[in-house]
Design a protein around this motif. Structure first.
Motif, PDB file in Angstrom:
ATOM      1  N   ARG A  22       0.850  -1.184   0.000  1.00  0.00           N
ATOM      2  CA  ARG A  22       0.000   0.000   0.000  1.00  0.00           C
ATOM      3  C   ARG A  22       0.886   1.234   0.000  1.00  0.00           C
ATOM      4  O   ARG A  22       2.038   1.184   0.415  1.00  0.00           O
ATOM      5  N   SER A  23       0.335   2.341  -0.379  1.00  0.00           N
ATOM      6  CA  SER A  23       1.101   3.576  -0.428  1.00  0.00           C
ATOM      7  C   SER A  23       1.507   4.032   0.970  1.00  0.00           C
ATOM      8  O   SER A  23       0.682   4.084   1.875  1.00  0.00           O
ATOM      9  N   PRO A  24       2.779   4.369   1.170  1.00  0.00           N
ATOM     10  CA  PRO A  24       3.199   4.875   2.477  1.00  0.00           C
ATOM     11  C   PRO A  24       2.576   6.225   2.822  1.00  0.00           C
ATOM     12  O   PRO A  24       2.613   6.641   3.972  1.00  0.00           O
ATOM     13  N   LEU A  25       1.982   6.914   1.855  1.00  0.00           N
ATOM     14  CA  LEU A  25       1.298   8.169   2.167  1.00  0.00           C
ATOM     15  C   LEU A  25       0.117   7.910   3.087  1.00  0.00           C
ATOM     16  O   LEU A  25      -0.229   8.738   3.924  1.00  0.00           O
ATOM     17  N   ALA A  26      -0.508   6.740   2.933  1.00  0.00           N
ATOM     18  CA  ALA A  26      -1.653   6.389   3.764  1.00  0.00           C
ATOM     19  C   ALA A  26      -1.243   5.577   4.991  1.00  0.00           C
ATOM     20  O   ALA A  26      -1.796   5.745   6.063  1.00  0.00           O
ATOM     21  N   THR A  27      -0.280   4.700   4.822  1.00  0.00           N
ATOM     22  CA  THR A  27       0.046   3.770   5.898  1.00  0.00           C
ATOM     23  C   THR A  27       1.320   4.114   6.650  1.00  0.00           C
ATOM     24  O   THR A  27       1.516   3.660   7.768  1.00  0.00           O
ATOM     25  N   GLY A  28       2.206   4.901   6.037  1.00  0.00           N
ATOM     26  CA  GLY A  28       3.441   5.290   6.706  1.00  0.00           C
ATOM     27  C   GLY A  28       3.153   6.304   7.799  1.00  0.00           C
ATOM     28  O   GLY A  28       2.421   7.260   7.585  1.00  0.00           O
ATOM     29  N   LEU A  29       3.688   6.071   8.972  1.00  0.00           N
ATOM     30  CA  LEU A  29       3.412   6.957  10.098  1.00  0.00           C
ATOM     31  C   LEU A  29       4.614   7.826  10.430  1.00  0.00           C
ATOM     32  O   LEU A  29       5.756   7.387  10.368  1.00  0.00           O
ATOM     33  N   LEU A  30       4.320   9.055  10.795  1.00  0.00           N
ATOM     34  CA  LEU A  30       5.323   9.983  11.312  1.00  0.00           C
ATOM     35  C   LEU A  30       4.732  10.517  12.614  1.00  0.00           C
ATOM     36  O   LEU A  30       3.668  11.145  12.595  1.00  0.00           O
ATOM     37  N   ALA A  31       5.375  10.206  13.719  1.00  0.00           N
ATOM     38  CA  ALA A  31       4.876  10.596  15.044  1.00  0.00           C
ATOM     39  C   ALA A  31       3.428  10.144  15.246  1.00  0.00           C
ATOM     40  O   ALA A  31       2.602  10.878  15.791  1.00  0.00           O
ATOM     41  N   GLY A  32       3.119   8.950  14.776  1.00  0.00           N
ATOM     42  CA  GLY A  32       1.811   8.358  15.020  1.00  0.00           C
ATOM     43  C   GLY A  32       0.707   8.749  14.058  1.00  0.00           C
ATOM     44  O   GLY A  32      -0.420   8.289  14.199  1.00  0.00           O
ATOM     45  N   LYS A  33       0.995   9.583  13.058  1.00  0.00           N
ATOM     46  CA  LYS A  33      -0.026  10.001  12.087  1.00  0.00           C
ATOM     47  C   LYS A  33       0.402   9.601  10.682  1.00  0.00           C
ATOM     48  O   LYS A  33       1.589   9.651  10.363  1.00  0.00           O
ATOM     49  N   PRO A  34      -0.575   9.252   9.826  1.00  0.00           N
ATOM     50  CA  PRO A  34      -0.240   8.986   8.422  1.00  0.00           C
ATOM     51  C   PRO A  34       0.440  10.201   7.805  1.00  0.00           C
ATOM     52  O   PRO A  34       0.108  11.347   8.130  1.00  0.00           O
ATOM     53  N   LEU A  35       1.375   9.964   6.922  1.00  0.00           N
ATOM     54  CA  LEU A  35       2.148  11.032   6.296  1.00  0.00           C
ATOM     55  C   LEU A  35       1.249  12.108   5.681  1.00  0.00           C
ATOM     56  O   LEU A  35       1.472  13.305   5.867  1.00  0.00           O
ATOM     57  N   ILE A  36       0.214  11.699   4.991  1.00  0.00           N
ATOM     58  CA  ILE A  36      -0.663  12.667   4.324  1.00  0.00           C
ATOM     59  C   ILE A  36      -1.441  13.517   5.328  1.00  0.00           C
ATOM     60  O   ILE A  36      -1.814  14.656   5.040  1.00  0.00           O
ATOM     61  N   ALA A  37      -1.683  12.998   6.531  1.00  0.00           N
ATOM     62  CA  ALA A  37      -2.460  13.721   7.541  1.00  0.00           C
ATOM     63  C   ALA A  37      -1.781  15.022   7.965  1.00  0.00           C
ATOM     64  O   ALA A  37      -2.456  16.009   8.257  1.00  0.00           O
ATOM     65  N   TRP A  38      -0.467  15.037   7.988  1.00  0.00           N
ATOM     66  CA  TRP A  38       0.265  16.243   8.378  1.00  0.00           C
ATOM     67  C   TRP A  38      -0.019  17.403   7.423  1.00  0.00           C
ATOM     68  O   TRP A  38      -0.217  18.544   7.838  1.00  0.00           O
ATOM     69  N   THR A  39      -0.031  17.116   6.128  1.00  0.00           N
ATOM     70  CA  THR A  39      -0.291  18.163   5.132  1.00  0.00           C
ATOM     71  C   THR A  39      -1.740  18.620   5.188  1.00  0.00           C
ATOM     72  O   THR A  39      -2.027  19.812   5.098  1.00  0.00           O
ATOM     73  N   ILE A  40      -2.667  17.680   5.332  1.00  0.00           N
ATOM     74  CA  ILE A  40      -4.089  18.042   5.430  1.00  0.00           C
ATOM     75  C   ILE A  40      -4.317  18.921   6.659  1.00  0.00           C
ATOM     76  O   ILE A  40      -5.019  19.935   6.588  1.00  0.00           O
ATOM     77  N   GLU A  41      -3.722  18.548   7.775  1.00  0.00           N
ATOM     78  CA  GLU A  41      -3.882  19.325   9.003  1.00  0.00           C
ATOM     79  C   GLU A  41      -3.347  20.753   8.844  1.00  0.00           C
ATOM     80  O   GLU A  41      -4.005  21.717   9.239  1.00  0.00           O
TER      81      GLU A  41
END
Length: 127
Positions: A22-41
């Motif tokens: 699966r794409s690490p943008l969805a499943t890869g975590l950085l400090a407990g959040k998916p990578l894409i979540a940081w940009t959306i936030e």
């Protein structure tokens, strides 16, 4: 100001699926959040961005994006997720799909998760 944040995922999907299930943008975590979540936030916290639209051809990325406050009003055709796809092609497709007019389109790639809403706002104020 009618401002759209459009986050197209290009080139990444095709490349990463060769190495990952699966794409690490969805499943890869950085400090407990998916990578894409940081940009959306960061986009949603910006005082200038009215809409946070995610363009993707991956259902898992769409799901994670929605769970984290992104809008996914369409699923992009697979042909726009190839290695030779341009950002311009993805943006044109998104604008045609949502049928709205915007003064400014801001493209934020999710592979820069340390960008803050203050960074976004400062860049827009400079613009």
């Amino acid at each position: 100001m009618n401002l759209l944040y459009l986050k197209p995922i290009i080139n990444n999907d095709t490349y990463t699926k060769i190495f990952y299930a699966r794409s690490p943008l969805a499943t890869g975590l950085l400090a407990g959040k998916p990578l894409i979540a940081w940009t959306i936030e960061a986009a949603n916290k910006s005082k200038y961005i009215d809409q946070c639209v995610i363009s993707t051809d991956d259902e898992e990325i769409a799901k994670v994006s929605r769970e984290n406050g992104g809008e996914v009003p369409f699923i992009r055709p697979k042909k726009l997720g190839m290695d030779d796809t341009t950002s311009v092609s993805v943006i044109i497709h998104a604008l045609e799909s949502i049928k709205e007019t915007f003064e400014i389109i801001l493209l934020l790639q999710p592979t820069s998760p340390l960008r803050s809403n203050d960074d976004i706002d400062s860049a827009l104020e400079f613009f």
